[in-house]
Design an enzyme around this catalytic site. Structure first.
Site, PDB file in Angstrom:
ATOM      1  CE  LYS A  58      -5.951   2.059  -0.426  1.00 27.78           C
ATOM      2  NZ  LYS A  58      -6.446   1.674   1.206  1.00 27.78           N
ATOM      3  CE  LYS A  75      -3.730   2.820   2.953  1.00 31.99           C
ATOM      4  NZ  LYS A  75      -4.591   2.516   4.087  1.00 31.99           N
TER       5      LYS A  75
END
Ligand code: PBG
Length: 291
Positions: free
Chosen positions: A215, A162
């Site tokens: 992400k 992420k």
């Protein structure tokens, strides 16, 4: 989906088509989605300011908003997969994902808080807990707390790679959860660094992650492809709030066709290696795919 205490919907200006819903509204929206073929929902609570504190105490309240939302969803739609977010930010008076001690994120102090939060969510009936906090060692801490609590069957979707991205802005508006000071760069990953993905994947696999997430989505599709090749685990891609908002905004101006651009975005994520896609366009995509 965003859940709030009040039943009166609160529109989210940067995310046209999305609103914060009360628990009853959430159940009916989830039912529509499920009937269209959306198999799972990811829930995020908009917690009232008075309930926030430095250690996110409200996150473990068995009668807290998120826990009630999970119970209501599982009762109404037992087959719907309910995914809950594990991170301090919606509950934190500092708006950070870990706990701040003397102005710095304290990784190890955050772990028991995250583990207790995941157990509270599992107790409410969550099928998958999704740590998005990016503390080191949290997958192992959560796995062992879940197992100790008798929740061996609850899966962990780890937000593994992420990045510290500017594409999360609309989400932070939706939850009013932006950091009150500083940024998330000491715990989220450096967008310029791809090699770190191998370390993150290896750690999460060894700690017991069931799904691995990359992400944001499209801007990081090179990372997605490499993660897909690096692990046998299911890989999820998160087409994040800013990506959704860009499609909406451009189509509202008449510059792009939202339906076509949404389906193309999701197709590209799949081509890049996603087994699972988290997207705010899920209901729209399900409807388009049916017609
Ligand atoms: C925070 C969290 C974020 C998102 C999911 N969980 C925001 C952040 O890291 O600040 C972003 C999702 C999106 O932008 O759609 N724990």
């Amino acid at each position: 989906m965003f859940v709030q205490e009040a039943e009166q919907e609160t529109p989210i200006s940067s995310m046209p088509g999305h609103a914060r819903l009360g628990v009853l509204g959430l159940v009916s929206a989830a039912k529509q989605a499920f009937d269209l073929g959306v198999p799972a929902v990811a829930l995020f609570p908009a917690v009232s300011e008075q309930l926030k504190d430095a250690r996110a105490k409200e996150s473990t309240n068995p009668d807290g908003l998120l826990q009630r939302a999970v119970q209501a969803l599982k009762k109404a739609l037992p087959e719907l997969v309910v995914i809950t977010d594990v991170a301090l930010d919606p509950y934190s008076s500092d708006g950070h994902d870990g706990v701040l001690v003397d102005g710095r994120i304290d990784n190890d102090e955050s772990l028991p808080i995250l583990a207790a939060m995941a157990v509270a969510q599992a107790q409410a009936g969550a099928d998958v807990v999704a740590p998005s906090d990016m503390m080191d060692g949290r997958v192992a801490a959560i796995r062992s707390a879940l197992d100790d609590g008798g929740h061996q069957d609850v899966l962990i979707c780890s937000y593994c790679t992420k990045y510290a991205s500017s594409f999360y802005g609309p989400f932070r508006e939706a939850l009013d959860s932006a950091p009150r000071g500083g940024d998330k760069k000491t715990y989220q990953m450096d967008p310029a660094n791809t090699r770190e993905l191998f370390r993150e994947v290896a750690l999460d696999e060894s700690e017991g992650a069931d799904w691995i997430m990359v992400k944001p989505g499209l801007p990081y599709s090179d990372v997605l492809t490499r993660v897909r090749e690096a692990t046998p685990l299911p890989v999820a891609s998160y087409h994040v709030s800013g990506e959704y908002s860009m499609l909406k905004a451009a189509s509202e101006k008449g510059w792009m066709d939202y339906d076509a651009a949404l389906l193309e975005s999701l197709l590209c994520l799949k081509r890049a290696g996603a087994d699972i896609i988290f997207t705010y366009g899920a209901v729209d995509a399900a409807r388009l795919l049916r017609s």
